[in-house]
Design an enzyme around this catalytic site. Structure first.
Site, short mmCIF file in Angstrom:
data_model
loop_
_atom_site.label_atom_id
_atom_site.label_comp_id
_atom_site.label_asym_id
_atom_site.label_seq_id
_atom_site.Cartn_x
_atom_site.Cartn_y
_atom_site.Cartn_z
N ASP A 58 0.81 -1.22 0.00
CA ASP A 58 0.00 0.00 0.00
C ASP A 58 0.85 1.28 0.00
O ASP A 58 0.45 2.30 0.55
CB ASP A 58 -0.97 0.03 1.20
N LYS A 117 1.96 2.06 -5.06
CA LYS A 117 2.57 1.49 -6.28
C LYS A 117 1.67 1.74 -7.48
O LYS A 117 2.15 2.07 -8.56
CB LYS A 117 2.77 -0.03 -6.11
N ALA A 142 -3.83 -7.97 -3.50
CA ALA A 142 -3.38 -6.60 -3.73
C ALA A 142 -4.58 -5.67 -3.91
O ALA A 142 -5.67 -6.11 -4.24
CB ALA A 142 -2.51 -6.55 -4.99
N GLY A 143 -4.36 -4.39 -3.66
CA GLY A 143 -5.38 -3.38 -3.93
C GLY A 143 -4.65 -2.13 -4.38
O GLY A 143 -3.98 -1.49 -3.58
N HIS A 144 -4.72 -1.84 -5.66
CA HIS A 144 -3.97 -0.72 -6.23
C HIS A 144 -4.95 0.36 -6.70
O HIS A 144 -5.83 0.07 -7.50
CB HIS A 144 -3.09 -1.18 -7.39
N GLN A 147 2.05 -6.05 -3.13
CA GLN A 147 2.58 -6.21 -1.77
C GLN A 147 3.85 -5.36 -1.59
O GLN A 147 3.99 -4.34 -2.25
CB GLN A 147 2.84 -7.69 -1.45
N THR A 188 -9.57 -5.15 2.03
CA THR A 188 -10.34 -5.69 3.16
C THR A 188 -11.07 -4.61 3.96
O THR A 188 -11.89 -4.94 4.81
CB THR A 188 -9.39 -6.42 4.14
N GLY A 189 -10.77 -3.34 3.71
CA GLY A 189 -11.41 -2.26 4.46
C GLY A 189 -10.87 -2.10 5.88
O GLY A 189 -11.33 -1.26 6.64
N ARG A 190 -9.87 -2.93 6.25
CA ARG A 190 -9.33 -2.84 7.63
C ARG A 190 -8.56 -1.54 7.82
O ARG A 190 -7.84 -1.12 6.91
CB ARG A 190 -8.36 -3.99 7.89
N PRO A 191 -8.68 -0.89 9.01
CA PRO A 191 -7.85 0.29 9.25
C PRO A 191 -6.38 -0.14 9.23
O PRO A 191 -6.03 -1.17 9.81
CB PRO A 191 -8.25 0.77 10.65
N ASP A 221 2.10 14.88 1.18
CA ASP A 221 1.13 15.91 1.58
C ASP A 221 0.51 15.64 2.94
O ASP A 221 0.11 16.57 3.65
CB ASP A 221 0.00 16.02 0.52
P1 GDP Z 1 -0.64 0.29 -3.56
O1 GDP Z 1 -1.25 -0.96 -3.05
O2 GDP Z 1 0.82 0.37 -3.31
O3 GDP Z 1 -0.97 0.54 -5.02
O4 GDP Z 1 -1.30 1.48 -2.74
P2 GDP Z 1 -2.87 1.64 -2.41
O5 GDP Z 1 -3.55 2.10 -3.63
O6 GDP Z 1 -3.39 0.45 -1.71
O7 GDP Z 1 -2.82 2.77 -1.30
C1 GDP Z 1 -2.34 4.04 -1.56
C2 GDP Z 1 -3.47 5.06 -1.30
O8 GDP Z 1 -2.89 6.33 -1.21
C3 GDP Z 1 -4.48 5.15 -2.42
O9 GDP Z 1 -5.73 5.49 -1.90
C4 GDP Z 1 -3.93 6.28 -3.30
O10 GDP Z 1 -4.93 6.95 -4.05
C5 GDP Z 1 -3.40 7.19 -2.23
N1 GDP Z 1 -2.25 8.02 -2.64
C6 GDP Z 1 -1.19 7.66 -3.40
N2 GDP Z 1 -0.30 8.66 -3.46
C7 GDP Z 1 -0.81 9.67 -2.72
C8 GDP Z 1 -0.35 10.97 -2.36
O11 GDP Z 1 0.73 11.41 -2.74
N3 GDP Z 1 -1.15 11.71 -1.54
C9 GDP Z 1 -2.35 11.24 -1.07
N4 GDP Z 1 -3.06 12.04 -0.27
N5 GDP Z 1 -2.82 10.04 -1.39
C10 GDP Z 1 -2.06 9.26 -2.19
P1 IMO Z 2 -0.82 -4.18 -2.18
O1 IMO Z 2 -0.39 -4.71 -3.51
C1 IMO Z 2 -0.88 -4.60 2.15
C2 IMO Z 2 -0.74 -8.68 3.77
C3 IMO Z 2 -1.98 -9.13 4.51
C4 IMO Z 2 -1.35 -10.05 5.54
C5 IMO Z 2 -0.23 -10.72 4.73
C6 IMO Z 2 -0.60 -12.08 4.18
O2 IMO Z 2 -2.13 -3.46 -2.20
O3 IMO Z 2 0.28 -3.40 -1.55
P2 IMO Z 2 -2.13 -12.84 2.14
O4 IMO Z 2 -3.59 -12.63 1.89
O5 IMO Z 2 -1.24 -12.29 1.09
O6 IMO Z 2 -1.79 -14.27 2.47
O7 IMO Z 2 -1.84 -12.01 3.49
O8 IMO Z 2 0.06 -9.84 3.66
N1 IMO Z 2 -0.99 -8.18 2.39
C7 IMO Z 2 -0.98 -6.88 2.05
N2 IMO Z 2 -0.86 -5.78 2.81
N3 IMO Z 2 -0.99 -4.47 0.82
C8 IMO Z 2 -1.10 -5.58 0.04
O9 IMO Z 2 -1.09 -5.51 -1.31
C9 IMO Z 2 -1.13 -6.85 0.65
N4 IMO Z 2 -1.25 -8.11 0.19
C10 IMO Z 2 -1.14 -8.91 1.27
O10 IMO Z 2 -2.63 -8.05 5.12
O11 IMO Z 2 -0.74 -9.30 6.55
MG MG Z 3 -2.80 -1.59 -1.81
#
Ligand code: GDP
Ligand code: IMO
Ligand code: MG
Length: 433
Positions: free
Chosen positions: A13, A16, A39-41, A225, A306-309, A338
């Protein structure tokens, strides 16, 4: 030119998805090489927010071809849903735009049921997985009885394989985990339907990538990840079941190291983690809420999958330097800068201490990391809103100093600083060649 990689430098997270979206501008192929729909991108394009779990984020750019490499584990249901999400958002994904490796493995409902059952059995030692069946799917792969994407090409044999796989999983589910069995007939019928829809997407990904590289086109490997979740190099056992690091991109796609050009490590300007496991710089209380956000903004720190904090903390430069070594980053991209605006001061973990001894690097990698206490440096914060910054000079001096200190301790240049989730909200310090 040739293979660039975007790799998570922390616990996932890091942002990426948004960095991939930026670099995809110049790439012809964007390829996922590990993990699955755990993953969640998030990619923000104007008013559209794409939350992608499995297809490469680079598909949001219309000129790219997406690849799901041999190292990926595919939930066909998620894949079809995401193709639809993109198409509903005006991004067309015909088979010419998405290629699935014949050697990628499939995730089934049996894998998901096993994931849940295993987590339940671990009790207080649970990993906090995303429950997407990732671990069990890779277990089947390494046990050499997983189901590969290419098997979808022969409908009859595929149906038999899925049925037999569910029946074998049922024996584990009922016998070992005292969980409910699945209806193998029903799952086989469901998967036959997926096979029919996904067949046209299966093709030689190794050849596709090799030819693009030979033609001088840029191929972008999209990490999922992060380094500290890597099965070998992460905070085991609180890791995922694949290798989301730069070396994993080579095996996960079938590319030789000679093609690697840039390895971009993406790190948040602070640090987050979802799931269990050590987190030495973790914060609680008011500062944690401040960094996490309360959930009203789309970028607040709540899991995309997953919506987890998310757990939050100060940036750990010892762990970042470790990630630098594992991956050989050519540059760092720092995201969410920011969010730090308005803090009186910001802490950076620059070392560790244990029983009176100081460490610049942890002596056993991340093994038993929780036995060490972080040593902090405190830097002045800045009050200015930096969301409209686009060049280095737009950043307040205190922010520049924060970046310079990170570069100094980690030993790598920062190439990009993102200052908001939008495509344009980026301070570019280098241009990729
Ligand atoms: P990833 O899994 O590495 O692709 O990252 P995620 O998408 O799960 O989480 C990153 C979150 O931060 C997303 O909601 C993005 O829209 C947000 N984000 C990314 N870069 C920035 C930034 O520079 N500033 C802010 N405020 N949000 C960002
Ligand atoms: P992105 O691509 C953050 C974490 C899970 C758990 C561990 C194992 O969005 O960065 P799994 O379901 O893979 O067996 O879980 O890995 N995890 C992530 N945490 N971002 C992710 O993907 C993750 N993918 C898996 O929370 O701790
Ligand atoms: Mg993510």
């Amino acid at each position: 030119m040739p293979l660039d990689m975007v790799i998570g430098a922390q616990w996932g997270d890091e942002g990426k998805g948004r960095m991939v979206d930026l670099f995809a501008e110049k790439a012809s192929i964007v390829a996922r090489f590990s993990g699955g729909d755990n993953a969640g991108h998030t990619v923000t394009v104007g008013s559209q927010i794409f939350k992608l779990h499995l297809v490469p984020s680079g598909l949001a750019r219309a000129h790219t071809i997406g690849v799901l490499g041999n190292g990926v584990v595919i939930n066909p249901n998620t894949l079809l849903k995401e193709i639809k999400i993109l198409e509903d958002g005006g991004v067309s994904v015909p088979p010419e735009r998405l290629r699935i490796s014949p050697a990628a493995h499939l995730i089934t409902p049996a894998h998901r049921a096993l994931d849940a059952a295993q987590e339940k059995m671990r009790g207080k030692d649970s990993i906090g997985t995303t429950l997407r069946g990732i671990g069990p799917a890779y277990m089947d792969k390494t046990a050499r009885h997983g189901i590969r994407a290419a098997e979808m090409l022969d409908e009859e044999a595929f149906t038999d394989r899925v049925k037999a796989h569910v029946e074998a999983a049922n024996r584990m589910l009922t016998g070992v985990y005292h969980a409910e069995a699945l209806d193998s007939q029903l799952v086989a019928a469901e998967y036959l339907e997926y096979a029919r829809q996904l067949k046209p997407f299966i093709g030689d990904t190794v050849g596709l990538i090799a030819e693009a590289l030979q033609a001088g086109e840029t191929v972008l490997a999209e990490g999922a990840q992060g380094t500290l979740l890597d099965l070998d190099h992460g905070t085991y056992p609180f890791v995922t079941s694949s290798n989301p690091t730069a070396p994993g991109a080579l095996t996960g796609l079938g590319v030789g190291p000679v093609w690697v050009n840039q390895v971009i490590g993406v790190a948040k300007a602070f640090q987050t983690r979802v799931g269990e496991g050590g987190f030495p710089t973790e914060l609680e209380g008011e500062m944690a809420v401040r960094l996490r956000g309360t959930g009203e903004n789309p970028w607040d720190e709540y899991g995309t999958t997953t919506g987890r904090p998310r757990r939050v903390g100060w940036l750990d430069l010892v762990l970042l330097r470790y990630a630098m070594r594992v991956n050989g980053f050519t540059h760092l991209a720092l995201t969410k800068m920011d969010i730090l605006s308005g803090l009186d001061s910001i802490k950076l973990c620059v070392g560790y201490q244990r029983e009176g001894v100081s460490y610049q690097d942890l002596p056993l990698g991340v093994y038993q990391m929780e036995l060490y206490q972080p040593v902090y440096e405190e830097l002045p914060g800045w009050v200015e809103d930096i969301q409209s910054a686009r060049v280095w000079q737009d950043l307040p001096v205190a922010c520049q100093n924060y970046v310079r200190r990170i570069e100094e301790v980690v030993g790598v240049r920062v190439g990009w600083i993102s200052v908001g989730p939008e495509r344009e909200q980026m301070v570019r310090l280098v241009d990729l060649e």
